[in-house]
Design a protein around this motif. Structure first.
Motif, PDB file in Angstrom:
ATOM      1  N   THR A 153       0.833  -1.193   0.000  1.00 49.25           N
ATOM      2  CA  THR A 153       0.000   0.000   0.000  1.00 49.25           C
ATOM      3  C   THR A 153       0.874   1.252   0.000  1.00 49.25           C
ATOM      4  O   THR A 153       2.023   1.230   0.441  1.00 49.25           O
ATOM      5  N   GLN A 154       0.298   2.311  -0.511  1.00 47.35           N
ATOM      6  CA  GLN A 154       0.997   3.595  -0.516  1.00 47.35           C
ATOM      7  C   GLN A 154       0.887   4.232   0.866  1.00 47.35           C
ATOM      8  O   GLN A 154      -0.136   4.120   1.547  1.00 47.35           O
ATOM      9  N   MET A 155       1.940   4.910   1.275  1.00 49.60           N
ATOM     10  CA  MET A 155       1.930   5.648   2.531  1.00 49.60           C
ATOM     11  C   MET A 155       0.723   6.594   2.564  1.00 49.60           C
ATOM     12  O   MET A 155       0.421   7.250   1.560  1.00 49.60           O
TER      13      MET A 155
ATOM     14  N   GLN B 260      -2.375   5.662   2.877  1.00 47.24           N
ATOM     15  CA  GLN B 260      -3.598   4.948   2.530  1.00 47.24           C
ATOM     16  C   GLN B 260      -4.125   4.157   3.731  1.00 47.24           C
ATOM     17  O   GLN B 260      -3.387   3.794   4.648  1.00 47.24           O
TER      18      GLN B 260
ATOM     19  N   SER C 141      -4.161   5.603   8.289  1.00 42.53           N
ATOM     20  CA  SER C 141      -3.244   6.318   7.404  1.00 42.53           C
ATOM     21  C   SER C 141      -1.864   5.699   7.594  1.00 42.53           C
ATOM     22  O   SER C 141      -1.143   6.041   8.535  1.00 42.53           O
ATOM     23  N   THR C 142      -1.537   4.774   6.712  1.00 39.35           N
ATOM     24  CA  THR C 142      -0.332   3.974   6.920  1.00 39.35           C
ATOM     25  C   THR C 142       0.949   4.790   6.811  1.00 39.35           C
ATOM     26  O   THR C 142       1.039   5.756   6.034  1.00 39.35           O
TER      27      THR C 142
ATOM     28  N   LEU D  11       5.427   4.318   6.769  1.00 40.37           N
ATOM     29  CA  LEU D  11       6.454   3.353   6.362  1.00 40.37           C
ATOM     30  C   LEU D  11       6.743   2.352   7.488  1.00 40.37           C
ATOM     31  O   LEU D  11       6.933   1.164   7.238  1.00 40.37           O
TER      32      LEU D  11
ATOM     33  N   SER E 118       5.071  -1.172   8.153  1.00 37.84           N
ATOM     34  CA  SER E 118       5.418  -2.383   7.398  1.00 37.84           C
ATOM     35  C   SER E 118       5.816  -3.481   8.371  1.00 37.84           C
ATOM     36  O   SER E 118       6.758  -3.326   9.163  1.00 37.84           O
TER      37      SER E 118
ATOM     38  N   VAL F 218       4.397  -1.030   3.253  1.00 37.75           N
ATOM     39  CA  VAL F 218       4.011   0.358   2.982  1.00 37.75           C
ATOM     40  C   VAL F 218       5.142   1.014   2.205  1.00 37.75           C
ATOM     41  O   VAL F 218       6.299   0.989   2.645  1.00 37.75           O
ATOM     42  N   VAL F 219       4.781   1.572   1.034  1.00 33.88           N
ATOM     43  CA  VAL F 219       5.824   2.172   0.176  1.00 33.88           C
ATOM     44  C   VAL F 219       5.575   3.668   0.005  1.00 33.88           C
ATOM     45  O   VAL F 219       4.479   4.162   0.266  1.00 33.88           O
TER      46      VAL F 219
END
Lengths: 117, 112
Positions: free
Chosen positions: A13-15, A17, A81-82, A84, A87, A116-117
């Motif tokens: 997932t995108q940071m 998200q 709201s993830t 990095l 992860s 998380v990227v």
């Protein structure tokens, strides 16, 4: 052998998200847990859940985390709201009675690997 | 603060020998201690639980001891096999019965 099942097995997932990790605990179990394990580190407690409410949570389980038992079978962990540093492998677990009962066994699922990227 | 320590170095032993793993804890007064096995990329699997008033517990080739004075538990696997290769975790309950704290685990490698 009864088992705890988790989905997805892996999610990227995108940071920033939101992510929802899903778990189906063992059917007659009443206590539910989420733990996480950052790669190469310890298994860390996040939260325990009983009788439709949180019974214990760690410092890691801040306002961006929430848990829910939306129906009679699923138990979910939401990360709003993830970041990095979220992860990790997230393990769901369940037990018939609390871990304080001598002889009780806690069953872990196979985990959901979150990147998380 | 509460701490649970396990030897972070991998333990390498020959098949057939006895493996001994150590778990030390501080600032806990646990009623019991648990041992788990974890394979790479998998969830922990419960192995044994030992109560504070039990000195020793056995299950097949596994033996656990618990010394509340030393604040230490030893985990033994006798007649070890390559299939025993895994990471072994000790865990303590918070006495409220709703969370486990895990040690960092010790990786065991059994060579044929």
């Amino acid at each position: 052998e009864p088992e705890v099942t988790q989905t997805p097995s892996h999610q990227v997932t995108q940071m920033g998200q939101e992510v929802i990790l899903r778990c189906v605990p063992i059917s007659n179990h009443l206590y539910f847990y989420w733990y996480r394990q950052i790669l190469g580190q310890k298994v860390e407690f996040l939260v325990s859940f009983y009788n439709n409410e949180i019974s214990e949570k760690s410092e890691i389980f801040d306002d961006q985390f929430s848990v829910e038992r939306p129906d009679g079978s699923n138990f979910t962990l939401k990360i709003r709201s993830t970041k990095l540093e979220d992860s990790a492998m997230y393990f769901c677990a369940s037990s018939e009675v609390s871990t304080g009962v001598i002889g009780n066994t806690i069953y872990f699922g196979e985990g959901s690997w979150l990147t998380v990227v | 603060s509460q701490k649970i320590e396990q030897n972070s170095e991998a333990l390498n032993i020959q098949e057939g020998k006895t493996a001994t793993l150590t778990c030390n804890y501080t600032n806990y007064s646990p009623a019991y201690l648990q041992w788990y096995r974890q394979d790479p990329g998998r969830g922990p699997v419960f192995l044994l639980l030992i109560r504070e008033n039990e000195k020793e517990k056995r299950k097949e080739r596994l033996k656990v001891t618990f010394d509340t004075t030393l604040k230490q538990s030893l985990f033994h696997i006798t007649a070890s096999q390559p299939a025993d290769s895994a990471t072994y975790l000790c865990a303590l309950d918070n006495n409220a019965g709703n969370m486990l704290t895990f040690g960092g685990g010790t990786r065991l490698m059994v060579k044929p």
